[in-house]
Enzyme design. Structure first.
Site, PDB file in Angstrom:
ATOM      1  N   GLY A 145       0.854  -1.268   0.065  1.00 44.97           N
ATOM      2  CA  GLY A 145      -0.066  -0.137  -0.001  1.00 44.97           C
ATOM      3  C   GLY A 145       0.945   1.248  -0.154  1.00 44.97           C
ATOM      4  N   THR A 146       2.162   1.105   0.632  1.00 41.99           N
ATOM      5  CA  THR A 146       2.690   2.316   0.774  1.00 41.99           C
ATOM      6  C   THR A 146       3.328   2.827  -0.423  1.00 41.99           C
ATOM      7  OG1 THR A 146       3.333   2.190   3.012  1.00 41.99           O
ATOM      8  CG2 THR A 146       4.917   3.356   1.760  1.00 41.99           C
ATOM      9  N   ASN A 151      -8.186   4.856   8.301  1.00 40.84           N
ATOM     10  CA  ASN A 151      -7.354   3.709   9.016  1.00 40.84           C
ATOM     11  C   ASN A 151      -7.537   3.821  10.386  1.00 40.84           C
ATOM     12  OD1 ASN A 151      -5.542   5.658   8.615  1.00 40.84           O
ATOM     13  ND2 ASN A 151      -4.008   4.278   9.001  1.00 40.84           N
ATOM     14  N   GLN A 181      -7.940   0.172   3.428  1.00 37.70           N
ATOM     15  CA  GLN A 181      -8.805   0.003   4.462  1.00 37.70           C
ATOM     16  C   GLN A 181      -9.970  -0.498   4.025  1.00 37.70           C
ATOM     17  OE1 GLN A 181      -8.972  -1.295   7.838  1.00 37.70           O
ATOM     18  NE2 GLN A 181      -7.444   0.313   8.174  1.00 37.70           N
ATOM     19  N   SER A 194      -4.015  -3.001  -0.631  1.00 37.95           N
ATOM     20  CA  SER A 194      -2.858  -3.828   0.320  1.00 37.95           C
ATOM     21  C   SER A 194      -3.577  -5.113   0.716  1.00 37.95           C
ATOM     22  CB  SER A 194      -2.356  -3.038   1.514  1.00 37.95           C
ATOM     23  OG  SER A 194      -1.169  -3.913   1.837  1.00 37.95           O
ATOM     24  N   HIS A 201      -2.719  -7.469   3.072  1.00 35.74           N
ATOM     25  CA  HIS A 201      -2.674  -7.779   4.554  1.00 35.74           C
ATOM     26  C   HIS A 201      -3.934  -7.274   5.176  1.00 35.74           C
ATOM     27  CE1 HIS A 201      -0.943  -3.767   5.085  1.00 35.74           C
ATOM     28  NE2 HIS A 201      -1.418  -3.801   6.485  1.00 35.74           N
ATOM     29  N   THR A 249      11.107  -8.264 -11.292  1.00 37.06           N
ATOM     30  CA  THR A 249      10.309  -9.587 -11.154  1.00 37.06           C
ATOM     31  C   THR A 249       9.233  -9.808 -10.303  1.00 37.06           C
ATOM     32  OG1 THR A 249      12.293 -10.766 -11.816  1.00 37.06           O
ATOM     33  CG2 THR A 249      10.744 -12.247 -10.858  1.00 37.06           C
ATOM     34  N   CYS A 262      -0.134   0.806  11.632  1.00 37.36           N
ATOM     35  CA  CYS A 262       1.065   0.898  11.270  1.00 37.36           C
ATOM     36  C   CYS A 262       2.290   1.509  12.318  1.00 37.36           C
ATOM     37  CB  CYS A 262       1.042   1.738  10.212  1.00 37.36           C
ATOM     38  SG  CYS A 262      -0.019   1.187   8.606  1.00 37.36           S
TER      39      CYS A 262
END
Length: 323
Positions: free
Chosen positions: A2-3, A82, A110, A130, A132, A168, A266
């Protein structure tokens, strides 16, 4: 992740806009991945316009209308904050930005997999996600780019990702992200329903257990409960009524086995006051204790009750020591 997606969206939008459009609009309650990228553009000559937010950290749309101009290169607004769970009216805001001729980016880290986002119906130019946040692997994310939007290379190298980002690909991460996205969509309604129940249980436990909480106008639940994503609950204990050391409260909870944070997940482990809590109007953010509680797809009612009991016991114990 996400960053990188947020960083890339800000940089790419500014490159596409050129010099004629030199202003960026974003709120002070955005994720640091967006804020820092916007500040970097400001250091390089762009003008940064900060958009005020309400108590749920949702940007003020009336002010947005006044700030949008022929000089606006990019407007970047989170879909769901978030820290508070506050929900942006995405379709309405994206339409306003589109009419101004500026590019629109939303950080949907989020919200993706939790709320409906139809990019065929909502005029979003760039959208960050993202894995996660929906129980996929860490370290993999995505940047949606509107069809027809020609973007420069993110990084040079091979011709991967249509020549936009050489290197890659993380195939295992991508496959894991896809699997997590599929499960999130299939289970979305059941997850949302269970989160609403867990959110209500947590609120009721706090209201019933903490002295003065039910009638104390000083203590705040951050966000409008009718317009928040229910897997997030943020509560602030103002210094005027609850003389609590926020850092000590978090550390005590951690030692007791409860994982909570003072703001963004975070920043879990940080004792610095949240920039979001400052942005939504807590003048005593330096002294007030704020706790952010969040629920995952597998969080059970028993775990919520156990966790809230630990938090309540910690708050009461610390209050007794300060009186």
């Amino acid at each position: 992740g996400g960053t990188e997606a947020d960083n890339a969206a800000v940089r790419l939008a500014c490159m596409i806009a050129g010099e004629q459009r030199y202003e960026i609009i974003t709120p002070p309650a955005e994720h640091h991945a967006v804020l820092a990228a916007c500040e970097r553009e400001e250091e390089q000559g762009r003008t940064l316009r900060l958009l005020p937010v309400n108590e749920g950290a949702v940007p003020d749309t009336d002010t947005l209308d006044r700030l949008l101009s022929p000089a606006t290169a990019l407007t970047t607004l989170m879909h769901v904050n978030n820290e508070t769970g506050g929900i942006l009216p995405l379709a309405d805001v994206a339409g306003r930005v589109r009419e101004s001729g500026a590019l629109f980016h939303t950080d949907a880290v989020q919200s993706a997999g939790k709320l409906t986002i139809d990019v065929r119906a909502v005029p979003v130019d760039l959208l960050s996600m993202s894995a996660h946040k929906i129980h996929g692997p860490k370290g993999v994310g995505a940047l949606y780019v509107r069809s027809g939007l020609r973007i420069p290379q993110l990084q040079t190298g091979g011709g991967q990702e249509r020549g936009r980002r050489g290197g890659t690909e993380n195939v295992a991460g991508i496959v894991g992200f896809g699997a997590a996205a599929r499960l999130a969509l299939e289970e979305r309604e059941s997850r949302i329903g269970r989160w609403r129940d867990l959110h209500a249980i947590a609120l009721r436990m706090l209201q019933d257990a903490l002295p003065g909480l039910r009638f104390n106008p000083g203590l705040r639940f951050n966000g409008d409960s009718g317009q928040v994503l229910p897997n997030i609950l943020s509560v602030t204990f103002p210094a005027e009524h609850y003389a609590l050391d926020g850092g000590a409260l978090l550390m005590n909870c951690d030692m007791a086995g409860l994982a909570v944070s003072g703001g963004s997940a975070c920043a879990a482990g940080s004792i610095e006051p949240s920039h979001v809590i400052r942005a939504i109007g807590h003048a005593d953010a330096e002294d007030a204790a704020t706790v952010r509680i969040s629920f995952g797809a597998e969080t059970m009612e028993e775990e919520v009750r156990e966790g809230l009991t630990i938090l309540i016991d910690m708050v009461n114990a610390m209050r007794e020591r300060t009186h």
